[in-house]
Design an enzyme around this catalytic site. Sequence first.
Site, PDB file in Angstrom:
ATOM      1  N   GLY A 241     -10.897  44.581   9.844  1.00  0.00           N
ATOM      2  CA  GLY A 241     -12.294  44.380   9.463  1.00  0.00           C
ATOM      3  C   GLY A 241     -13.135  43.714  10.540  1.00  0.00           C
ATOM      4  O   GLY A 241     -14.228  43.226  10.248  1.00  0.00           O
ATOM      5  N   GLY A 279      -8.783  48.438  12.695  1.00  0.00           N
ATOM      6  CA  GLY A 279      -8.892  49.874  12.906  1.00  0.00           C
ATOM      7  C   GLY A 279     -10.164  50.165  13.693  1.00  0.00           C
ATOM      8  O   GLY A 279     -10.144  50.435  14.905  1.00  0.00           O
ATOM      9  N   ARG A 280     -11.292  50.035  12.994  1.00  0.00           N
ATOM     10  CA  ARG A 280     -12.589  50.386  13.562  1.00  0.00           C
ATOM     11  C   ARG A 280     -12.844  49.761  14.927  1.00  0.00           C
ATOM     12  O   ARG A 280     -13.242  50.460  15.872  1.00  0.00           O
ATOM     13  CB  ARG A 280     -13.693  49.930  12.589  1.00  0.00           C
ATOM     14  N   CYS A 355     -27.932  71.655   4.092  1.00  0.00           N
ATOM     15  CA  CYS A 355     -29.093  71.833   3.231  1.00  0.00           C
ATOM     16  C   CYS A 355     -29.206  70.666   2.268  1.00  0.00           C
ATOM     17  O   CYS A 355     -29.161  70.845   1.051  1.00  0.00           O
ATOM     18  CB  CYS A 355     -28.977  73.148   2.465  1.00  0.00           C
ATOM     19  N   TYR A 384     -13.648  56.287  11.776  1.00  0.00           N
ATOM     20  CA  TYR A 384     -14.302  56.651  10.505  1.00  0.00           C
ATOM     21  C   TYR A 384     -15.436  57.657  10.738  1.00  0.00           C
ATOM     22  O   TYR A 384     -16.552  57.470  10.252  1.00  0.00           O
ATOM     23  CB  TYR A 384     -14.842  55.400   9.797  1.00  0.00           C
TER      24      TYR A 384
HETATM   25  C1  LIG Z   1      -8.973  49.882   6.304  1.00  0.00           C
HETATM   26  C2  LIG Z   1      -7.988  48.804   6.408  1.00  0.00           C
HETATM   27  C3  LIG Z   1      -7.817  48.109   7.603  1.00  0.00           C
HETATM   28  C4  LIG Z   1      -8.669  48.348   8.830  1.00  0.00           C
HETATM   29  O1  LIG Z   1      -9.989  47.971   8.601  1.00  0.00           O
HETATM   30  P1  LIG Z   1     -11.055  48.079   9.811  1.00  0.00           P
HETATM   31  O2  LIG Z   1     -12.338  47.689   9.167  1.00  0.00           O
HETATM   32  O3  LIG Z   1     -11.049  49.476  10.266  1.00  0.00           O
HETATM   33  O4  LIG Z   1     -10.621  47.134  10.868  1.00  0.00           O
HETATM   34  C5  LIG Z   1      -6.825  47.163   7.662  1.00  0.00           C
HETATM   35  N1  LIG Z   1      -6.039  46.903   6.593  1.00  0.00           N
HETATM   36  C6  LIG Z   1      -6.179  47.538   5.414  1.00  0.00           C
HETATM   37  C7  LIG Z   1      -5.288  47.212   4.292  1.00  0.00           C
HETATM   38  C8  LIG Z   1      -7.158  48.509   5.282  1.00  0.00           C
HETATM   39  O5  LIG Z   1      -7.313  49.125   4.116  1.00  0.00           O
END
Ligand SMILES: *Cc1c(COP(=O)(O)O)cnc(C)c1O
Length: 410
Positions: A241, A279-280, A355, A384
């Site tokens: 996150g 992730g992001r 559309c 994403y």
């Molecule tokens: C989606 C997710 C992440 C990664 O979140 P990001 O915002 O992409 O860093 C990590 N752990 C869990 C359990 C998730 O569902």
Amino acid sequence: MTNPTPAVHDRLATLTDTELPAYLYDMTALREHAAAVRAALPERVELYYAAKANPEAEILAALGPYVDGYEVSSGGELAHVAKAVPGRPLAFSGPGKTPAELAHALELGVERFHVESLHELHVLAALAARTPSDAAGGAPRPGVLLRFNLPLAAASLEGSSLAMGGRPTPFGLDPAEADTAVRLLTDGTYPQLRLLGVHAHLASGLDAPEQLAVAESIVTWAADLAGRHRVRIAEVNVGGGMSVDYAAPERRFDWTSYGAGLARLADAHPDLTLRIEPGRALTAYCGWYATEVLDVKRSHGEEFAVVRGGTHHMRTPATKGHDQPCTVVPVSEWPHPWPRPAAATERVTLTGQLCTPKDLLSRDVPAPGLRAGDRVAFGLAGAYAWNISHHDFLMHPRPGFHFLTPEPTA
Ligand SMILES: *Cc1c(COP(=O)(O)O)cnc(C)c1O
């Protein structure tokens, strides 16, 4: 604005109109960024990549040298990641894991299960009892990290764009169930499983100071739990996150101060393995979604540029309600005898071919004079983006995919 890297810029120049739209990934930029993130973290802190941000096999492999493992959130991701980066440690997360997915994970020898409910713990235990384990000197018993939806000071989640915890959600166990869950794993009920620790992924879009506050409260809560039960909690995964600022792409998450804060936290808990799973913030910056302007028109006083492609390829701005940062790459040729459509005002809204009025990629982009035939590269499209999009809506062709690596020098 976010300027494409030279590699992306060069490749975009070689693609024909019909080879657009295309996802262009700068794999060197990805590697450099991942290396910088890894270097900012204390050695003792483990880094897992949350595959759902972008599960392209090339991306998973490129991150290999910089991560300790991968977090997968479905049976599909599990099978895919296990094949793309064989032998690497996996943590299996996600609400609503099916018995078949859990059984497959056990067969694959997945090291860590992020268990989201008491029911899931019972199912996993029943399946693990049937899976051959340790006794014969084989694989170690499957490890469990209990995922909790922890109450957090509201202040720490204020900046969050997506809160998974600290409020009623379907994610993780309620803290009220903690004692029951720990007992099942430590009183001999389920000897086929090992309690490894606690997992919490509470929010997305937090800056470094907020993330640190969240991490500290998770670790403190886990230490209390361990103390209360006189059991060892060896691992705490404080989730992902880390923020990506789509309105100001140059303002990146402060990994240096976050790493320094995690070092202090790790020093205060010398027996604990701390883990994060972003992730992001790892992959967003390496990806561009590039395309061409098909048409420019004026409607009730506002200007629109319709590009080849749209939110069925890159749903990010639609889901997050933001404007995707982008750069215009002018193209001088115009092959037609009729006038070239061009913007007469300073600001143009970039839309796709769908559309629906929701097919908005970027509103009020400062692009004076933008013309049909010009190209646009949308940045921060490495996470994403393609994989969360509704590809089949309207049956437009799929984009190309280019994983740009430097030419090997002879
Ligand atoms: C989606 C997710 C992440 C990664 O979140 P990001 O915002 O992409 O860093 C990590 N752990 C869990 C359990 C998730 O569902």
